[in-house]
Design a protein around this motif. Structure first.
Motif, PDB file in Angstrom:
ATOM      1  N   ARG A 190      40.006  44.235  33.488  1.00 34.69           N
ATOM      2  CA  ARG A 190      39.444  43.898  32.182  1.00 34.69           C
ATOM      3  C   ARG A 190      39.115  45.122  31.347  1.00 34.69           C
ATOM      4  O   ARG A 190      38.913  46.225  31.880  1.00 34.69           O
ATOM      5  CB  ARG A 190      38.177  43.060  32.355  1.00 34.69           C
ATOM      6  CG  ARG A 190      36.944  43.847  32.842  1.00 34.69           C
ATOM      7  CD  ARG A 190      35.817  42.897  33.190  1.00 34.69           C
ATOM      8  NE  ARG A 190      34.579  43.570  33.562  1.00 34.69           N
ATOM      9  CZ  ARG A 190      34.338  44.098  34.757  1.00 34.69           C
ATOM     10  NH1 ARG A 190      35.266  44.066  35.703  1.00 34.69           N
ATOM     11  NH2 ARG A 190      33.162  44.668  35.014  1.00 34.69           N
ATOM     12  N   ASP A 191      39.049  44.917  30.060  1.00 37.30           N
ATOM     13  CA  ASP A 191      38.526  45.909  29.125  1.00 37.30           C
ATOM     14  C   ASP A 191      37.004  45.909  29.302  1.00 37.30           C
ATOM     15  O   ASP A 191      36.347  44.896  29.074  1.00 37.30           O
ATOM     16  CB  ASP A 191      38.915  45.510  27.692  1.00 37.30           C
ATOM     17  CG  ASP A 191      38.429  46.507  26.646  1.00 37.30           C
ATOM     18  OD1 ASP A 191      37.531  47.317  26.946  1.00 37.30           O
ATOM     19  OD2 ASP A 191      38.941  46.449  25.515  1.00 37.30           O
ATOM     20  N   MET A 192      36.462  47.034  29.697  1.00 44.35           N
ATOM     21  CA  MET A 192      35.031  47.095  30.015  1.00 44.35           C
ATOM     22  C   MET A 192      34.145  46.886  28.793  1.00 44.35           C
ATOM     23  O   MET A 192      32.940  46.640  28.928  1.00 44.35           O
ATOM     24  CB  MET A 192      34.699  48.446  30.654  1.00 44.35           C
ATOM     25  CG  MET A 192      35.435  48.691  31.976  1.00 44.35           C
ATOM     26  SD  MET A 192      35.070  47.439  33.236  1.00 44.35           S
ATOM     27  CE  MET A 192      33.358  47.825  33.610  1.00 44.35           C
ATOM     28  N   ALA A 193      34.744  46.915  27.606  1.00 48.69           N
ATOM     29  CA  ALA A 193      33.950  46.695  26.391  1.00 48.69           C
ATOM     30  C   ALA A 193      33.741  45.221  26.094  1.00 48.69           C
ATOM     31  O   ALA A 193      32.924  44.873  25.226  1.00 48.69           O
ATOM     32  CB  ALA A 193      34.637  47.366  25.198  1.00 48.69           C
ATOM     33  N   VAL A 194      34.431  44.355  26.816  1.00 50.22           N
ATOM     34  CA  VAL A 194      34.287  42.914  26.592  1.00 50.22           C
ATOM     35  C   VAL A 194      32.875  42.480  27.000  1.00 50.22           C
ATOM     36  O   VAL A 194      32.447  42.744  28.123  1.00 50.22           O
ATOM     37  CB  VAL A 194      35.351  42.130  27.398  1.00 50.22           C
ATOM     38  CG1 VAL A 194      35.088  40.637  27.332  1.00 50.22           C
ATOM     39  CG2 VAL A 194      36.743  42.432  26.856  1.00 50.22           C
ATOM     40  N   PRO A 195      32.145  41.792  26.118  1.00 52.69           N
ATOM     41  CA  PRO A 195      30.734  41.449  26.383  1.00 52.69           C
ATOM     42  C   PRO A 195      30.559  40.183  27.229  1.00 52.69           C
ATOM     43  O   PRO A 195      29.823  39.272  26.852  1.00 52.69           O
ATOM     44  CB  PRO A 195      30.181  41.244  24.969  1.00 52.69           C
ATOM     45  CG  PRO A 195      31.337  40.680  24.213  1.00 52.69           C
ATOM     46  CD  PRO A 195      32.559  41.398  24.754  1.00 52.69           C
ATOM     47  N   LEU A 196      31.216  40.154  28.363  1.00 54.03           N
ATOM     48  CA  LEU A 196      31.080  39.023  29.278  1.00 54.03           C
ATOM     49  C   LEU A 196      30.492  39.544  30.578  1.00 54.03           C
ATOM     50  O   LEU A 196      31.005  40.499  31.167  1.00 54.03           O
ATOM     51  CB  LEU A 196      32.449  38.366  29.531  1.00 54.03           C
ATOM     52  CG  LEU A 196      33.127  37.762  28.289  1.00 54.03           C
ATOM     53  CD1 LEU A 196      34.538  37.308  28.632  1.00 54.03           C
ATOM     54  CD2 LEU A 196      32.309  36.593  27.731  1.00 54.03           C
ATOM     55  N   LYS A 197      29.430  38.899  31.039  1.00 55.73           N
ATOM     56  CA  LYS A 197      28.691  39.426  32.182  1.00 55.73           C
ATOM     57  C   LYS A 197      29.285  39.038  33.525  1.00 55.73           C
ATOM     58  O   LYS A 197      29.128  39.751  34.516  1.00 55.73           O
ATOM     59  CB  LYS A 197      27.231  38.958  32.107  1.00 55.73           C
ATOM     60  CG  LYS A 197      26.484  39.496  30.887  1.00 55.73           C
ATOM     61  CD  LYS A 197      25.041  39.002  30.866  1.00 55.73           C
ATOM     62  CE  LYS A 197      24.296  39.537  29.651  1.00 55.73           C
ATOM     63  NZ  LYS A 197      22.885  39.048  29.615  1.00 55.73           N
ATOM     64  N   THR A 198      29.938  37.881  33.589  1.00 54.49           N
ATOM     65  CA  THR A 198      30.451  37.387  34.877  1.00 54.49           C
ATOM     66  C   THR A 198      31.871  36.867  34.730  1.00 54.49           C
ATOM     67  O   THR A 198      32.347  36.577  33.625  1.00 54.49           O
ATOM     68  CB  THR A 198      29.574  36.242  35.417  1.00 54.49           C
ATOM     69  OG1 THR A 198      29.724  35.096  34.564  1.00 54.49           O
ATOM     70  CG2 THR A 198      28.113  36.651  35.493  1.00 54.49           C
ATOM     71  N   LYS A 199      32.519  36.715  35.877  1.00 53.72           N
ATOM     72  CA  LYS A 199      33.865  36.129  35.897  1.00 53.72           C
ATOM     73  C   LYS A 199      33.814  34.679  35.413  1.00 53.72           C
ATOM     74  O   LYS A 199      34.779  34.195  34.798  1.00 53.72           O
ATOM     75  CB  LYS A 199      34.453  36.219  37.308  1.00 53.72           C
ATOM     76  CG  LYS A 199      34.882  37.619  37.700  1.00 53.72           C
ATOM     77  CD  LYS A 199      35.473  37.685  39.093  1.00 53.72           C
ATOM     78  CE  LYS A 199      34.398  37.712  40.139  1.00 53.72           C
ATOM     79  NZ  LYS A 199      34.957  37.974  41.503  1.00 53.72           N
ATOM     80  N   ALA A 288      44.126  37.392  28.253  1.00 52.74           N
ATOM     81  CA  ALA A 288      43.835  37.640  26.843  1.00 52.74           C
ATOM     82  C   ALA A 288      42.330  37.725  26.616  1.00 52.74           C
ATOM     83  O   ALA A 288      41.850  38.559  25.837  1.00 52.74           O
ATOM     84  CB  ALA A 288      44.446  36.532  25.987  1.00 52.74           C
ATOM     85  N   THR A 289      41.588  36.883  27.301  1.00 50.14           N
ATOM     86  CA  THR A 289      40.126  36.878  27.183  1.00 50.14           C
ATOM     87  C   THR A 289      39.525  38.206  27.603  1.00 50.14           C
ATOM     88  O   THR A 289      38.612  38.731  26.953  1.00 50.14           O
ATOM     89  CB  THR A 289      39.536  35.753  28.055  1.00 50.14           C
ATOM     90  OG1 THR A 289      40.026  34.494  27.597  1.00 50.14           O
ATOM     91  CG2 THR A 289      38.020  35.764  28.022  1.00 50.14           C
ATOM     92  N   LEU A 290      40.052  38.754  28.671  1.00 42.16           N
ATOM     93  CA  LEU A 290      39.480  39.979  29.233  1.00 42.16           C
ATOM     94  C   LEU A 290      40.128  41.250  28.700  1.00 42.16           C
ATOM     95  O   LEU A 290      39.675  42.357  28.990  1.00 42.16           O
ATOM     96  CB  LEU A 290      39.594  39.932  30.766  1.00 42.16           C
ATOM     97  CG  LEU A 290      38.686  38.884  31.409  1.00 42.16           C
ATOM     98  CD1 LEU A 290      39.019  38.695  32.881  1.00 42.16           C
ATOM     99  CD2 LEU A 290      37.220  39.264  31.235  1.00 42.16           C
ATOM    100  N   ASN A 291      41.172  41.076  27.887  1.00 39.43           N
ATOM    101  CA  ASN A 291      41.821  42.221  27.243  1.00 39.43           C
ATOM    102  C   ASN A 291      42.189  41.849  25.799  1.00 39.43           C
ATOM    103  O   ASN A 291      43.367  41.801  25.427  1.00 39.43           O
ATOM    104  CB  ASN A 291      43.078  42.639  28.016  1.00 39.43           C
ATOM    105  CG  ASN A 291      42.746  43.196  29.388  1.00 39.43           C
ATOM    106  OD1 ASN A 291      42.398  44.359  29.527  1.00 39.43           O
ATOM    107  ND2 ASN A 291      42.836  42.339  30.396  1.00 39.43           N
ATOM    108  N   PRO A 292      41.172  41.559  24.989  1.00 40.70           N
ATOM    109  CA  PRO A 292      41.446  41.115  23.620  1.00 40.70           C
ATOM    110  C   PRO A 292      42.024  42.251  22.768  1.00 40.70           C
ATOM    111  O   PRO A 292      41.800  43.425  23.047  1.00 40.70           O
ATOM    112  CB  PRO A 292      40.066  40.701  23.113  1.00 40.70           C
ATOM    113  CG  PRO A 292      39.116  41.540  23.904  1.00 40.70           C
ATOM    114  CD  PRO A 292      39.729  41.662  25.268  1.00 40.70           C
TER     115      PRO A 292
END
Length: 328
Positions: A190-199, A288-292
């Protein structure tokens, strides 16, 4: 005496040669059948009983030489129970399939964007698939590792093959494990900048993206819109979550009252993500969600052909809505 022995020897050789010829012909003996037909081998069914059934159906003419073959090769004609597809092919090849348990495999497809309710409905129409009670199913899903009461989103969309007598749990276990593996892999990349805390958050957002667009080329752009809104503290305001929250009440048209109603899935009324996924997301939607894609878009509207028009400001978005939805 010598003549008698010579005669006996000649007779034995001739008989042996005749048997050899017949068994060789058996190697190429074909099943005669107009169209492929399913046939069940039950536990304990022997090759002789099977051949008699074939003969009764006019799939083979005679069973005598098969019986001889079975006497000579008993280990090669032990039949494993199962549902087999009888088709025009060498008889011994069909028996080899039964001997090795190569039974007919039935397909079951979990569609991308389908809901768990739809999957359960499709199970009811699956041939020779054992049905499981709702209570047993709920307990089994807990056992395989699903912590949520609602298992929505956890089953990877794909076609799974099963044998007659398998249960729906066999398919769900495989689909769940494939989704877990896919989600783990995507999370690692994933792109670490994505603001999602969990899988699980990623699974929820991926299911929304899956429902918003089936056009794979723009999914990462749709993901960027939702990521931008999350980063700015804006509500997601996405219709598919509203529809999911309405359940059976939804009849194909979202009304203004639906958008005002407070449900756990109405992202026009709640902050952040809904409590669970709303569908089974595809692998493409998850990645796509994790690498927008990086963008400064905050809005999008359907523009036709399964595609969307993206806007940076509310004014631009309203203009797009008038153009594409209201035809003004």
């Amino acid at each position: 005496m010598i003549r008698a022995l010579a005669f006996i020897f000649t007779f034995v050789v001739a008989v042996g040669a005749f048997i050899g010829i017949q068994l060789k012909q058996l190697q190429t003996s074909q099943i005669t059948i107009n169209e492929p037909t399913l046939y069940q081998i039950k536990a304990g069914t022997g090759v002789n009983a099977m051949c008699r059934a074939f003969q009764k159906n006019s799939w083979v003419k005679d069973c005598f030489w098969l019986k001889v073959y079975a006497k000579i090769n008993p280990e090669m004609v032990k039949l494993k129970q199962g549902m087999y597809l009888i088709e025009q092919k060498p008889l011994l090849a069909m028996i080899s399939d039964m001997n090795n348990g190569r039974d007919h495999q039935f397909p079951f497809t979990i569609l991308e964007g389908s809901t768990f309710k739809q999957v359960l409905s499709d199970f009811k129409n699956a041939n020779y698939l054992e049905q499981v009670s709702e209570i047993a199913l709920k307990n089994a899903l807990k056992d395989i590792g699903i912590k949520q009461d609602n298992p929505e989103g956890w089953f990877y969309p794909d076609t799974y093959f099963y044998s007659a007598g398998d249960s729906q749990l066999d398919i769900l276990k495989r689909a769940y494990q494939k989704m877990v593996n896919t989600l783990d892999s995507a999370w690692q990349a994933r792109d670490m900048a994505v603001p999602l805390k969990t899988k699980y958050d990623a699974l929820i957002l991926a299911s929304i993206i899956e429902k918003e667009s089936g056009h794979n080329a723009e999914r990462d752009l749709i993901a960027s819109v939702f990521v931008n809104r999350i980063n700015k503290g804006m509500r997601l305001q996405t219709d598919p979550t509203v529809i999911y929250g309405l359940g059976d009440e939804y009849q194909g048209d979202i009304k203004s009252e639906h958008l005002r109603r407070h449900t756990p899935y109405n992202t026009y009324r709640i902050n952040g993500l809904p409590p669970t996924p709303i569908a089974m997301p595809s692998e493409q939607a998850i990645y796509a969600t994790l690498n927008p894609r990086y963008s400064d878009f905050y809005y999008f509207v359907a523009s036709g052909g399964g595609e969307h028009h993206f806007s940076k400001t509310l004014a631009e978005h309203n203009a797009a809505v008038r153009k594409y939805l209201l035809n003004k």
